[in-house]
Design a protein around this motif. Structure first.
Motif, PDB file in Angstrom:
ATOM      1  N   LYS A 283      63.324  78.846 138.720  1.00 20.67           N
ATOM      2  CA  LYS A 283      63.201  77.929 137.604  1.00 20.67           C
ATOM      3  C   LYS A 283      63.795  76.569 137.976  1.00 20.67           C
ATOM      4  CE  LYS A 283      64.414  77.566 132.683  1.00 20.67           C
ATOM      5  NZ  LYS A 283      65.133  78.233 131.574  1.00 20.67           N
ATOM      6  N   GLY A 284      63.183  75.491 137.496  1.00 15.60           N
ATOM      7  CA  GLY A 284      63.722  74.157 137.722  1.00 15.60           C
ATOM      8  C   GLY A 284      63.084  73.451 138.906  1.00 15.60           C
ATOM      9  N   GLY A 285      63.694  72.327 139.279  1.00 14.48           N
ATOM     10  CA  GLY A 285      63.091  71.455 140.266  1.00 14.48           C
ATOM     11  C   GLY A 285      63.765  71.421 141.617  1.00 14.48           C
ATOM     12  N   ASN A 286      64.509  72.458 141.972  1.00 15.47           N
ATOM     13  CA  ASN A 286      65.185  72.450 143.268  1.00 15.47           C
ATOM     14  C   ASN A 286      64.279  73.030 144.343  1.00 15.47           C
ATOM     15  OD1 ASN A 286      66.947  72.399 145.407  1.00 15.47           O
ATOM     16  ND2 ASN A 286      68.639  73.377 144.305  1.00 15.47           N
ATOM     17  N   MET A 287      63.253  72.257 144.725  1.00 17.52           N
ATOM     18  CA  MET A 287      62.329  72.703 145.754  1.00 17.52           C
ATOM     19  C   MET A 287      63.022  72.852 147.105  1.00 17.52           C
ATOM     20  SD  MET A 287      59.302  73.680 146.628  1.00 17.52           S
ATOM     21  CE  MET A 287      57.948  73.156 145.585  1.00 17.52           C
ATOM     22  N   LYS A 288      64.077  72.107 147.318  1.00 19.30           N
ATOM     23  CA  LYS A 288      64.823  72.201 148.576  1.00 19.30           C
ATOM     24  C   LYS A 288      65.379  73.602 148.775  1.00 19.30           C
ATOM     25  CE  LYS A 288      68.280  69.629 151.262  1.00 19.30           C
ATOM     26  NZ  LYS A 288      67.304  68.884 152.071  1.00 19.30           N
ATOM     27  N   GLU A 289      65.956  74.178 147.724  1.00 16.70           N
ATOM     28  CA  GLU A 289      66.525  75.520 147.809  1.00 16.70           C
ATOM     29  C   GLU A 289      65.420  76.578 147.906  1.00 16.70           C
ATOM     30  OE1 GLU A 289      68.792  78.957 147.855  1.00 16.70           O
ATOM     31  OE2 GLU A 289      69.189  76.888 148.466  1.00 16.70           O
ATOM     32  N   VAL A 290      64.349  76.383 147.163  1.00 21.51           N
ATOM     33  CA  VAL A 290      63.221  77.312 147.233  1.00 21.51           C
ATOM     34  C   VAL A 290      62.667  77.352 148.652  1.00 21.51           C
ATOM     35  CG1 VAL A 290      60.854  77.729 146.449  1.00 21.51           C
ATOM     36  CG2 VAL A 290      62.609  77.087 144.803  1.00 21.51           C
ATOM     37  N   PHE A 291      62.527  76.181 149.274  1.00 21.09           N
ATOM     38  CA  PHE A 291      61.987  76.110 150.625  1.00 21.09           C
ATOM     39  C   PHE A 291      62.979  76.671 151.642  1.00 21.09           C
ATOM     40  CE2 PHE A 291      60.732  73.507 154.471  1.00 21.09           C
ATOM     41  CZ  PHE A 291      59.545  74.189 154.695  1.00 21.09           C
ATOM     42  N   ARG A 292      64.265  76.446 151.419  1.00 23.19           N
ATOM     43  CA  ARG A 292      65.276  77.012 152.325  1.00 23.19           C
ATOM     44  C   ARG A 292      65.206  78.529 152.323  1.00 23.19           C
ATOM     45  NH1 ARG A 292      69.355  79.968 152.541  1.00 23.19           N
ATOM     46  NH2 ARG A 292      69.230  80.350 150.292  1.00 23.19           N
ATOM     47  N   ARG A 293      65.171  79.110 151.126  1.00 24.00           N
ATOM     48  CA  ARG A 293      65.117  80.569 151.022  1.00 24.00           C
ATOM     49  C   ARG A 293      63.817  81.105 151.621  1.00 24.00           C
ATOM     50  NH1 ARG A 293      66.245  80.806 146.093  1.00 24.00           N
ATOM     51  NH2 ARG A 293      64.188  81.097 145.171  1.00 24.00           N
ATOM     52  N   PHE A 294      62.738  80.371 151.415  1.00 25.12           N
ATOM     53  CA  PHE A 294      61.443  80.744 151.976  1.00 25.12           C
ATOM     54  C   PHE A 294      61.501  80.780 153.500  1.00 25.12           C
ATOM     55  CE2 PHE A 294      57.479  79.082 153.825  1.00 25.12           C
ATOM     56  CZ  PHE A 294      56.556  80.019 153.384  1.00 25.12           C
ATOM     57  N   CYS A 295      62.002  79.716 154.117  1.00 23.08           N
ATOM     58  CA  CYS A 295      62.039  79.628 155.580  1.00 23.08           C
ATOM     59  C   CYS A 295      62.979  80.671 156.184  1.00 23.08           C
ATOM     60  CB  CYS A 295      62.479  78.226 156.015  1.00 23.08           C
ATOM     61  SG  CYS A 295      61.282  76.928 155.663  1.00 23.08           S
ATOM     62  N   VAL A 296      64.163  80.793 155.607  1.00 21.65           N
ATOM     63  CA  VAL A 296      65.150  81.743 156.145  1.00 21.65           C
ATOM     64  C   VAL A 296      64.627  83.171 156.036  1.00 21.65           C
ATOM     65  CG1 VAL A 296      67.449  82.721 155.814  1.00 21.65           C
ATOM     66  CG2 VAL A 296      67.127  80.238 155.721  1.00 21.65           C
ATOM     67  N   GLY A 297      64.125  83.527 154.864  1.00 20.43           N
ATOM     68  CA  GLY A 297      63.623  84.885 154.676  1.00 20.43           C
ATOM     69  C   GLY A 297      62.421  85.187 155.531  1.00 20.43           C
ATOM     70  N   LEU A 298      61.495  84.239 155.619  1.00 22.73           N
ATOM     71  CA  LEU A 298      60.279  84.448 156.395  1.00 22.73           C
ATOM     72  C   LEU A 298      60.586  84.618 157.873  1.00 22.73           C
ATOM     73  CD1 LEU A 298      57.187  84.586 156.218  1.00 22.73           C
ATOM     74  CD2 LEU A 298      57.146  82.106 156.519  1.00 22.73           C
ATOM     75  N   GLN A 299      61.490  83.812 158.395  1.00 19.67           N
ATOM     76  CA  GLN A 299      61.831  83.906 159.817  1.00 19.67           C
ATOM     77  C   GLN A 299      62.594  85.192 160.126  1.00 19.67           C
ATOM     78  OE1 GLN A 299      62.553  79.736 161.781  1.00 19.67           O
ATOM     79  NE2 GLN A 299      63.142  79.548 159.637  1.00 19.67           N
ATOM     80  N   LYS A 300      63.417  85.667 159.186  1.00 17.67           N
ATOM     81  CA  LYS A 300      64.089  86.955 159.382  1.00 17.67           C
ATOM     82  C   LYS A 300      63.071  88.087 159.434  1.00 17.67           C
ATOM     83  CE  LYS A 300      68.622  85.943 157.362  1.00 17.67           C
ATOM     84  NZ  LYS A 300      69.555  86.237 156.245  1.00 17.67           N
ATOM     85  N   ILE A 301      62.092  88.027 158.536  1.00 13.52           N
ATOM     86  CA  ILE A 301      61.054  89.056 158.515  1.00 13.52           C
ATOM     87  C   ILE A 301      60.254  89.028 159.808  1.00 13.52           C
ATOM     88  CG2 ILE A 301      58.897  89.750 157.387  1.00 13.52           C
ATOM     89  CD1 ILE A 301      60.167  88.773 154.742  1.00 13.52           C
ATOM     90  N   GLU A 302      59.901  87.826 160.270  1.00 15.95           N
ATOM     91  CA  GLU A 302      59.128  87.716 161.512  1.00 15.95           C
ATOM     92  C   GLU A 302      59.906  88.272 162.698  1.00 15.95           C
ATOM     93  OE1 GLU A 302      56.361  84.534 163.929  1.00 15.95           O
ATOM     94  OE2 GLU A 302      57.756  83.779 162.429  1.00 15.95           O
ATOM     95  N   GLU A 303      61.182  87.992 162.748  1.00 15.51           N
ATOM     96  CA  GLU A 303      62.023  88.508 163.834  1.00 15.51           C
ATOM     97  C   GLU A 303      62.036  90.033 163.837  1.00 15.51           C
ATOM     98  OE1 GLU A 303      66.767  88.423 165.110  1.00 15.51           O
ATOM     99  OE2 GLU A 303      65.970  86.939 163.710  1.00 15.51           O
TER     100      GLU A 303
END
Length: 384
Positions: free
Chosen positions: A245-265
């Motif tokens: 919820k809200g406008g913190n796209m920076k945090e949404v993108f951070r969680r997206f990148c960190v989680g996605l790269q962990k999954i890929e690893e």
């Protein structure tokens, strides 16, 4: 029939013109490209897993068009589809992705620290933020083509691999599905689905599952809490979503990148990396999602700007697109629009989310000026 192609060989008993589909009433990228001569050239080809030209185009034959969007009209059944049927896919990709040529190379950037800003979108206007993508797992055919055993293997690999990620808590494995509340059922049906859109997979494909996470708390139809989830065996092997919820796209993108790269690893260690190459980026089922597969979007209130004569032009210049908050077929509710990046292929994840951040911030500033009765002509941007 992923591993047998008798059906295609039988079709070769008939002349190409007898098998060529009637596309006279179709309006999709496939129908624009596929000619009788091209059909004749490709119809006897198949990928190593047995995916054929008729398999590629079936979704576009079944779905002549769409009232709001230009659909692609074809899908890949495996990683090799884009090579074996490149004479069809290359012009479709070029048309769909703004002139992206067969010789072009894609850029990938999942370093969230390269995103500038994004944590200051006005929450009075930006109601929620989301980033999603798809991933295909090497060693398996894609959902429009894979067998029941493959679906189960993908699910098993996902259930075994994802607990090693910091984001995981068990969801609803197919083998031990527990009763869901009505609210949970609605979430599974709506959290990333685009109602009415032509789809290459069966409505409820075997092996589809939702993997819930520690941060995943939903209210039907809303993105109200921090969340990170993975869908398994939907349109792609994996659909990874981060939203809050809200406008913190920076945090949404951070969680997206960190989680996605962990999954890929984790998948790499299991011997099943994601499908990727220099030309197409991440290889996905639908050609529209090649490259990043990323859609970064916000739900934003634009009561005045949406009525402005140049609203559509502004979106085009910013390389953004709008939808209703319920998906591609829906209208805005209370002047709230889903605004997201239009590009997938040829630019990186960071670049695409940056366009969303910068573009939405500008549009909110425009909205505030219009609320005061002021003109915005001097704010209309040049073409990005």
């Amino acid at each position: 029939m992923p591993f047998g192609n008798t059906h295609n060989k039988f079709k070769l008993n008939y002349k190409p013109e007898e098998e060529y589909p009637d596309l006279s009433k179709h309006n999709n990228h496939m129908a624009k490209v596929l000619t009788p001569d091209l059909y004749k050239k490709l119809r006897d080809k198949e990928t190593p897993s047995g995916f054929t030209l008729d398999d590629v185009i079936q979704t576009g034959v079944d779905n002549p068009g769409h009232p709001f969007i230009m659909t692609v009209g074809c899908v890949a059944g495996d990683e090799e589809s884009y090579t074996v049927f490149k004479d069809l896919f290359d012009p479709i990709i070029q048309d769909r992705h703004g002139g992206y040529k067969p010789t072009d190379k894609h850029k990938t950037d999942l370093n969230h620290e390269n995103l500038k800003g994004g944590d200051d979108l006005d929450p009075n206007y930006v109601l929620s933020s989301r980033v999603r993508t798809g991933r295909s797992i090497k060693g398996y055919t894609l959902p429009p083509h894979c067998s029941r055993g493959e679906r189960r293997a993908v699910e098993k690999l996902s259930v075994e691999a994802l607990p090693a990620s910091a984001f995981w808590v068990p969801g609803y494995p197919l083998g031990a599905r527990k009763a869901r509340s009505q609210a949970e059922t609605e979430v599974l049906q709506t959290c990333d689905w685009e109602p009415g859109a032509p789809h290459p997979c069966p409505p409820v494909p075997k092996g589809r599952d939702c993997v819930w996470t520690k941060e995943c708390i939903y209210f039907p139809g809303h993105n109200d809490n921090k969340s990170f989830l993975v869908w398994v065996n939907e349109e792609d092997h994996l659909r990874v979503i981060s939203m809050e919820k809200g406008g913190n796209m920076k945090e949404v993108f951070r969680r997206f990148c960190v989680g996605l790269q962990k999954i890929e690893e984790i998948f790499k260690k299991a011997g099943h990396p994601f499908m990727w190459n220099e030309h197409l980026g991440y290889v996905l089922t639908c050609p529209s999602n090649l490259g990043t597969g990323l859609r970064g979007g916000v739900h934003v209130k634009l009561a005045n700007l949406s009525k402005h004569a140049k609203f559509e032009e502004i979106l085009t210049r910013l390389r953004l697109q709008k939808r209703g908050t319920g998906g591609v077929d829906t209208a805005a509710v209370g002047a709230v629009f889903d605004i997201s990046n239009a590009d997938r292929l040829g630019s990186s994840e960071v670049e695409q989310v940056q366009l969303v951040v910068d573009g939405v911030k500008l549009m909110v500033e425009m909205e505030k000026k219009l609320e005061k009765g002021q003109a915005i002509d001097d704010m209309i941007p040049a073409q990005k």
